[in-house]
Scaffold this motif. Sequence first.
Motif, PDB file in Angstrom:
ATOM      1  N   ARG A  63       0.856  -1.177   0.000  1.00  0.00           N
ATOM      2  CA  ARG A  63       0.000   0.000   0.000  1.00  0.00           C
ATOM      3  C   ARG A  63       0.889   1.222   0.000  1.00  0.00           C
ATOM      4  O   ARG A  63       1.690   1.407   0.906  1.00  0.00           O
ATOM      5  CB  ARG A  63      -0.864   0.016   1.271  1.00  0.00           C
ATOM      6  N   TYR A  69       9.145  10.639  11.597  1.00  0.00           N
ATOM      7  CA  TYR A  69       8.249   9.793  12.378  1.00  0.00           C
ATOM      8  C   TYR A  69       7.247   9.047  11.493  1.00  0.00           C
ATOM      9  O   TYR A  69       6.316   8.427  11.988  1.00  0.00           O
ATOM     10  CB  TYR A  69       7.533  10.641  13.437  1.00  0.00           C
ATOM     11  N   GLY A  93       8.720   4.162  10.706  1.00  0.00           N
ATOM     12  CA  GLY A  93       7.905   3.063  10.182  1.00  0.00           C
ATOM     13  C   GLY A  93       8.737   1.907   9.649  1.00  0.00           C
ATOM     14  O   GLY A  93       8.232   0.817   9.412  1.00  0.00           O
ATOM     15  N   GLU A  95      10.742  -1.397  12.601  1.00  0.00           N
ATOM     16  CA  GLU A  95      10.413  -2.807  12.868  1.00  0.00           C
ATOM     17  C   GLU A  95      11.277  -3.683  11.974  1.00  0.00           C
ATOM     18  O   GLU A  95      11.942  -4.602  12.448  1.00  0.00           O
ATOM     19  CB  GLU A  95       8.916  -3.067  12.601  1.00  0.00           C
ATOM     20  N   GLN A  97      -0.387 -12.831  11.932  1.00  0.00           N
ATOM     21  CA  GLN A  97       0.759 -12.975  11.014  1.00  0.00           C
ATOM     22  C   GLN A  97       1.036 -11.692  10.251  1.00  0.00           C
ATOM     23  O   GLN A  97       1.528 -11.713   9.126  1.00  0.00           O
ATOM     24  CB  GLN A  97       0.551 -14.139  10.011  1.00  0.00           C
ATOM     25  N   TYR A  98       0.728 -10.570  10.859  1.00  0.00           N
ATOM     26  CA  TYR A  98       0.997  -9.270  10.258  1.00  0.00           C
ATOM     27  C   TYR A  98       2.063  -8.508  11.052  1.00  0.00           C
ATOM     28  O   TYR A  98       2.005  -7.286  11.143  1.00  0.00           O
ATOM     29  CB  TYR A  98      -0.283  -8.427  10.213  1.00  0.00           C
ATOM     30  N   SER A  99       3.016  -9.217  11.628  1.00  0.00           N
ATOM     31  CA  SER A  99       4.034  -8.554  12.447  1.00  0.00           C
ATOM     32  C   SER A  99       4.762  -7.450  11.676  1.00  0.00           C
ATOM     33  O   SER A  99       5.199  -6.461  12.262  1.00  0.00           O
ATOM     34  CB  SER A  99       5.074  -9.563  12.946  1.00  0.00           C
ATOM     35  N   SER A 100       4.868  -7.637  10.361  1.00  0.00           N
ATOM     36  CA  SER A 100       5.580  -6.639   9.563  1.00  0.00           C
ATOM     37  C   SER A 100       4.874  -5.287   9.601  1.00  0.00           C
ATOM     38  O   SER A 100       5.495  -4.255   9.353  1.00  0.00           O
ATOM     39  CB  SER A 100       5.725  -7.110   8.112  1.00  0.00           C
ATOM     40  N   LEU A 101       3.584  -5.277   9.926  1.00  0.00           N
ATOM     41  CA  LEU A 101       2.852  -4.009   9.986  1.00  0.00           C
ATOM     42  C   LEU A 101       3.094  -3.261  11.295  1.00  0.00           C
ATOM     43  O   LEU A 101       2.583  -2.163  11.499  1.00  0.00           O
ATOM     44  CB  LEU A 101       1.352  -4.252   9.780  1.00  0.00           C
ATOM     45  N   GLY A 104       5.705  -1.827  12.008  1.00  0.00           N
ATOM     46  CA  GLY A 104       6.393  -0.592  11.613  1.00  0.00           C
ATOM     47  C   GLY A 104       5.392   0.532  11.381  1.00  0.00           C
ATOM     48  O   GLY A 104       5.524   1.632  11.917  1.00  0.00           O
ATOM     49  N   SER A 105       4.375   0.231  10.584  1.00  0.00           N
ATOM     50  CA  SER A 105       3.302   1.209  10.363  1.00  0.00           C
ATOM     51  C   SER A 105       2.608   1.569  11.668  1.00  0.00           C
ATOM     52  O   SER A 105       2.274   2.731  11.911  1.00  0.00           O
ATOM     53  CB  SER A 105       2.238   0.636   9.423  1.00  0.00           C
ATOM     54  N   MET A 138       3.863   1.685  14.614  1.00  0.00           N
ATOM     55  CA  MET A 138       4.699   2.621  15.375  1.00  0.00           C
ATOM     56  C   MET A 138       4.589   4.037  14.812  1.00  0.00           C
ATOM     57  O   MET A 138       4.468   5.006  15.563  1.00  0.00           O
ATOM     58  CB  MET A 138       6.167   2.180  15.344  1.00  0.00           C
ATOM     59  N   ALA A 139       4.652   4.136  13.483  1.00  0.00           N
ATOM     60  CA  ALA A 139       4.612   5.466  12.856  1.00  0.00           C
ATOM     61  C   ALA A 139       3.257   6.132  13.090  1.00  0.00           C
ATOM     62  O   ALA A 139       3.174   7.308  13.448  1.00  0.00           O
ATOM     63  CB  ALA A 139       4.905   5.350  11.359  1.00  0.00           C
ATOM     64  N   TYR A 180       8.153   1.312  23.321  1.00  0.00           N
ATOM     65  CA  TYR A 180       7.614   0.399  22.296  1.00  0.00           C
ATOM     66  C   TYR A 180       8.421  -0.899  22.202  1.00  0.00           C
ATOM     67  O   TYR A 180       7.853  -1.953  21.938  1.00  0.00           O
ATOM     68  CB  TYR A 180       7.601   1.089  20.919  1.00  0.00           C
ATOM     69  N   GLU A 181       9.728  -0.807  22.375  1.00  0.00           N
ATOM     70  CA  GLU A 181      10.520  -2.053  22.318  1.00  0.00           C
ATOM     71  C   GLU A 181       9.968  -3.027  23.343  1.00  0.00           C
ATOM     72  O   GLU A 181       9.678  -4.182  23.046  1.00  0.00           O
ATOM     73  CB  GLU A 181      12.007  -1.748  22.573  1.00  0.00           C
ATOM     74  N   PHE A 241       7.359  -5.540  21.174  1.00  0.00           N
ATOM     75  CA  PHE A 241       8.245  -6.585  20.651  1.00  0.00           C
ATOM     76  C   PHE A 241       8.631  -7.642  21.680  1.00  0.00           C
ATOM     77  O   PHE A 241       9.198  -8.656  21.325  1.00  0.00           O
ATOM     78  CB  PHE A 241       9.510  -5.945  20.062  1.00  0.00           C
ATOM     79  N   LEU A 296      -7.670  -0.830   8.449  1.00  0.00           N
ATOM     80  CA  LEU A 296      -6.913   0.279   9.015  1.00  0.00           C
ATOM     81  C   LEU A 296      -5.552   0.434   8.343  1.00  0.00           C
ATOM     82  O   LEU A 296      -5.125   1.542   7.997  1.00  0.00           O
ATOM     83  CB  LEU A 296      -6.724   0.019  10.509  1.00  0.00           C
ATOM     84  N   PHE A 297      -4.844  -0.670   8.178  1.00  0.00           N
ATOM     85  CA  PHE A 297      -3.453  -0.580   7.713  1.00  0.00           C
ATOM     86  C   PHE A 297      -3.299  -0.754   6.217  1.00  0.00           C
ATOM     87  O   PHE A 297      -2.279  -0.392   5.649  1.00  0.00           O
ATOM     88  CB  PHE A 297      -2.585  -1.608   8.445  1.00  0.00           C
ATOM     89  N   LEU A 298      -4.294  -1.351   5.577  1.00  0.00           N
ATOM     90  CA  LEU A 298      -4.126  -1.630   4.151  1.00  0.00           C
ATOM     91  C   LEU A 298      -5.204  -0.922   3.338  1.00  0.00           C
ATOM     92  O   LEU A 298      -5.744  -1.449   2.385  1.00  0.00           O
ATOM     93  CB  LEU A 298      -4.132  -3.146   3.927  1.00  0.00           C
TER      94      LEU A 298
END
Lengths: 320, 320
Positions: free
Chosen positions: A170, A232, A238, A241, B201-205, B207-208, B210-211, B240-241, B245, B311-313
């Motif tokens: 996205r 940020y 972002g 991670e 299984q969306y751990s990669s999100l 990053g988003s 956090m931002a 956040y760490e 995480f 929300l994220f996509l």
Amino acid sequence: MNISVLGCGRWGTFIAWYVNKVGHNVMLWGRENSKNYIGLKENRKNDYLTLPEEIELSHSLENAISQAETIIISISAQELRSFAKRLNSINEIEGKTFVLCMKGIEADSGKRLSQVIDEEIGKRINIAVWVGPGHVQDFVRNIPNCMVIGSDDVEVTKRLASELNSDLIRFYYGQDMIGNELGAATKNVMGVAAGMLDGLQYSSLKGSLMARGTREISRLVRAMGGNDITIYGLSHLGDYEATLFSEHSHNRRFGQAFVEGQTFEKLAEGVSTVKAVKELSNMYEVELPICNALYEILFEDKNAKETLEDLFLRPVKFEF
Amino acid sequence: MNISVLGCGRWGTFIAWYVNKVGHNVMLWGRENSKNYIGLKENRKNDYLTLPEEIELSHSLENAISQAETIIISISAQELRSFAKRLNSINEIEGKTFVLCMKGIEADSGKRLSQVIDEEIGKRINIAVWVGPGHVQDFVRNIPNCMVIGSDDVEVTKRLASELNSDLIRFYYGQDMIGNELGAATKNVMGVAAGMLDGLQYSSLKGSLMARGTREISRLVRAMGGNDITIYGLSHLGDYEATLFSEHSHNRRFGQAFVEGQTFEKLAEGVSTVKAVKELSNMYEVELPICNALYEILFEDKNAKETLEDLFLRPVKFEF
């Protein structure tokens, strides 16, 4: 659309795979004698993915340029200047759109990659950047992420985002080239620092690293004329991670290997970025304690443990 | 110094252990019939640590108050109001310093914990907060971190930081009660969200997350009269760490268990904070998309996967 991808390393090859998946005609260019190119030519796959047959592989830069309107570049950041000189010798580049999908700053000059290409190409072209989080290893397993496309021309930004958007990636419109380019490059510096903390059993200090890392880069971006809030966003925070916490992050793994006295073979662009940021810190007179500590550790043989302890475990003081 | 710690859960017991280690005389108070208190009384240890003999255990609130000038409170955030009423009935509290070492917002009213105690105590006292990253499990293994002490009186802040500082916990002076209290409480909301992303299984999100998470809370803090940059400091982003995480994070684990259809027994204060923040969002007319999505999932039976994907996509748009 016809889109060419220049560079067939991990990212370049993934981008070709992705852009084809989104529905475009793709040509993937690599240097004829490069290990990556030869491997793809022979097997049509690398360690991460298999290229569909319809993606054309070519080692002719002229072909790759002439067949496409949009050209995505993903090569080593420090080689961009010499590569751009080569591009400039090709007549057909006039009017085309070049998208830099790479994260770095020129080490000797502190220049952003869009500046480097702009300086070397004498013809009118559009320049955009594609940055933000995501690992090839995740994307090929269909794990989505959000990324950023930006340029100085919002119409170019919108066109590219619309051409490249999908359920897998996205895209957001980037509004600040300085912030997004600096952010994308310097998150690798924080990745190296995170790896060092991991290697020293100080992973818990990655929280402080995130808070203070964003802050110092934000100050630098503002001094350079960008928007301090961009840091940020997706291009920097972002991407933490994927950079500070992932097993896949080369920069994090480099930092960890460094403090453990191991060697790490993959490119850790963050190391060149540390040099570049040292330049920028002097040029814009901005104090960057974390970047500076990394510089001392990597280039001046300072002890990593003592330097990072001094940085993160200093006496009490005001937070801001 | 004589310092009393009120509350003998995971954090309260750790604080007693830590404050004793730093060199103070410590009394640890717990409710006579609480499981934690009974366990400590019998074995002088819990799942995380063993209490040195010199720490006095007491179930008399009067004793705990009268023997100390500084009193650290670490109980369930939602019980603070009724607890403060009890404290108010004790005459000796006048002039003493109360440090809230807890992360939450009153769910029904949206009030900060320092407001709750201030409203209930009719006598002149000093109120401070102790927030920021760190897990008991790490601290007892001698893994250091940086934390924040803040109050509305900088002299109180400095005195507390100097009394409590050590190589294990480096204290910074907090400069913004609104930002630090909101930040500390709402990082738990992001922890719950992170756990849901992990479970899906969306751990990669993350990053988003956090931002965008920092951004929406920052907006709320500004609307409430705090400093929007505080959220990017130790109390929120710096935590956040430890929250998004870590295996130790109860809020992250709650979120993951929730989407996996499991039950999770430990207190996840983030759930109450989601309710409180919903109040604040209405009260201050600030849009908080992540907090709102969590509210819908937790309290309105919305599907977690669909809500978070939405929300994220979502479609392409400007980042800021």
